[in-house]
Design a protein around this motif. Structure first.
Motif, PDB file in Angstrom:
ATOM      1  N   UNK A   1       2.685   2.238  -4.560  1.00 30.97           N
ATOM      2  CA  UNK A   1       3.256   2.949  -3.778  1.00 30.97           C
ATOM      3  C   UNK A   1       2.498   2.943  -2.562  1.00 30.97           C
ATOM      4  N   UNK A   2       1.764   2.982  -2.417  1.00 31.60           N
ATOM      5  CA  UNK A   2       0.674   2.744  -1.118  1.00 31.60           C
ATOM      6  C   UNK A   2      -0.090   1.842  -0.687  1.00 31.60           C
ATOM      7  N   UNK A   3      -0.036   0.862  -0.758  1.00 28.82           N
ATOM      8  CA  UNK A   3      -0.096  -0.451  -1.203  1.00 28.82           C
ATOM      9  C   UNK A   3      -1.860  -1.208  -0.892  1.00 28.82           C
ATOM     10  N   UNK A   4      -2.498  -0.027  -2.488  1.00 20.83           N
ATOM     11  CA  UNK A   4      -3.917  -0.367  -2.098  1.00 20.83           C
ATOM     12  C   UNK A   4      -4.128  -1.155  -2.931  1.00 20.83           C
TER      13      UNK A   4
ATOM     14  N   UNK B   1      -2.662  -9.080  -0.300  1.00 22.41           N
ATOM     15  CA  UNK B   1      -1.349  -9.218  -1.569  1.00 22.41           C
ATOM     16  C   UNK B   1      -0.788  -8.032  -1.979  1.00 22.41           C
ATOM     17  N   UNK B   2      -1.071  -6.644  -1.597  1.00 22.94           N
ATOM     18  CA  UNK B   2      -1.423  -5.468  -1.955  1.00 22.94           C
ATOM     19  C   UNK B   2      -0.868  -4.394  -1.471  1.00 22.94           C
ATOM     20  N   UNK B   3      -0.873  -4.500   0.291  1.00 23.39           N
ATOM     21  CA  UNK B   3      -0.146  -4.343   1.235  1.00 23.39           C
ATOM     22  C   UNK B   3       2.057  -4.987   0.911  1.00 23.39           C
ATOM     23  N   UNK B   4       1.675  -6.088   0.948  1.00 24.25           N
ATOM     24  CA  UNK B   4       2.758  -7.066   1.100  1.00 24.25           C
ATOM     25  C   UNK B   4       3.821  -6.574  -0.511  1.00 24.25           C
ATOM     26  N   UNK B   5       3.396  -6.576  -1.081  1.00 26.44           N
ATOM     27  CA  UNK B   5       3.880  -5.690  -2.597  1.00 26.44           C
ATOM     28  C   UNK B   5       4.617  -4.282  -2.270  1.00 26.44           C
ATOM     29  N   UNK B   6       3.822  -3.245  -1.717  1.00 24.30           N
ATOM     30  CA  UNK B   6       4.211  -2.537  -1.059  1.00 24.30           C
ATOM     31  C   UNK B   6       5.366  -1.848  -0.357  1.00 24.30           C
TER      32      UNK B   6
END
Length: 226
Positions: free
Chosen positions: A26-29, A215-220
């Motif tokens: 959720x935090x994009x980590x 990728x983490x930021x985009x998925x969040x």
């Protein structure tokens, strides 16, 4: 009875790890569980990584050790927020302690969260912490036979760092054999050969971190829109 108890412990930990993962996503980590034997160079790797990514990615670190705050102190001197978990004898971190430690960090706006596990080639691999990727550090003085002696950790890792390559000229470490043996256990593993102390060979590792953070930021962001 012992097997039954161990299964219950792992199941309870896995449930907590799923909660951690949901919150981290959720935090994009981009969350990395960094594992190795003692002295392989995990903390030195984090120090060098922090210095080379300053102004590029925002990092935070959860440090796991049996005692002392020595490693967390080293990280904070790099200008990176860090919190120490002392296990008081336990040979690994668990999802609940990671959750509590993460709660003391300001993770809003952080790109990569490193969890530096307790130095051990056995126990840490069995416990999911809610990470996105497990990364194992193998140092050249340890020898290239460690993947066969401790296969689970290497089998579960998404990436392997062969550290201290600056010492290859002085050691009977067979780099080609190490690659071959690790890929026999985990064919899809990414291997980075570097010297954290000098900075040699760090580029591939840093590029991989940047890609994972993106990728983490985009998925969040996609999850919030959905």
């Amino acid at each position: 009875m012992e097997i039954q108890l161990e299964r219950k412990v792992l199941e309870a930990n896995d449930n907590l790890a799923r909660r951690n993962r949901e919150e981290f996503r959720r935090l994009g980590l981009f969350v990395i569980n960094l594992m190795s034997s003692p002295g392989a160079g995990k903390t030195t790797l984090l120090e060098r990584t922090a210095g080379m990514l300053k102004g590029v990615l925002s990092l935070a670190v959860i440090e796991g050790d049996i005692q002392t705050t020595l490693d967390a102190d080293r990280i904070t001197r790099q200008g990176v927020e860090a919190v120490q978990i002392n296990t008081r004898g336990a040979c690994h971190l668990e999802a609940e302690s990671v959750w509590e430690a993460a709660g003391s960090l300001d993770l809003e706006g952080t790109d990569v969260l490193f969890i530096e596990n307790v130095g051990n080639l056995v126990c840490p691999a069995e416990f999911d912490l809610g990470e996105e990727a497990k990364v194992t550090v193998l140092s050249t003085p340890e020898g290239e036979d460690k993947p066969f002696k401790y296969p689970l950790m290497f089998r579960l890792s998404e990436a392997l760092i062969i550290n201290k390559i600056d010492l290859l000229a002085h050691l009977p470490f067979d780099l080609a054999k190490a690659r071959e043996e690790v890929r026999r256990i985990q064919p899809r593993i990414r291997i980075f050969e570097l010297a954290a102390l000098t900075g040699e060979g760090m580029e591939g590792w840093l590029k991989w971190l940047k890609a994972g953070a993106a990728r983490a930021k985009a998925a969040s962001a996609s999850g919030r829109k959905g």
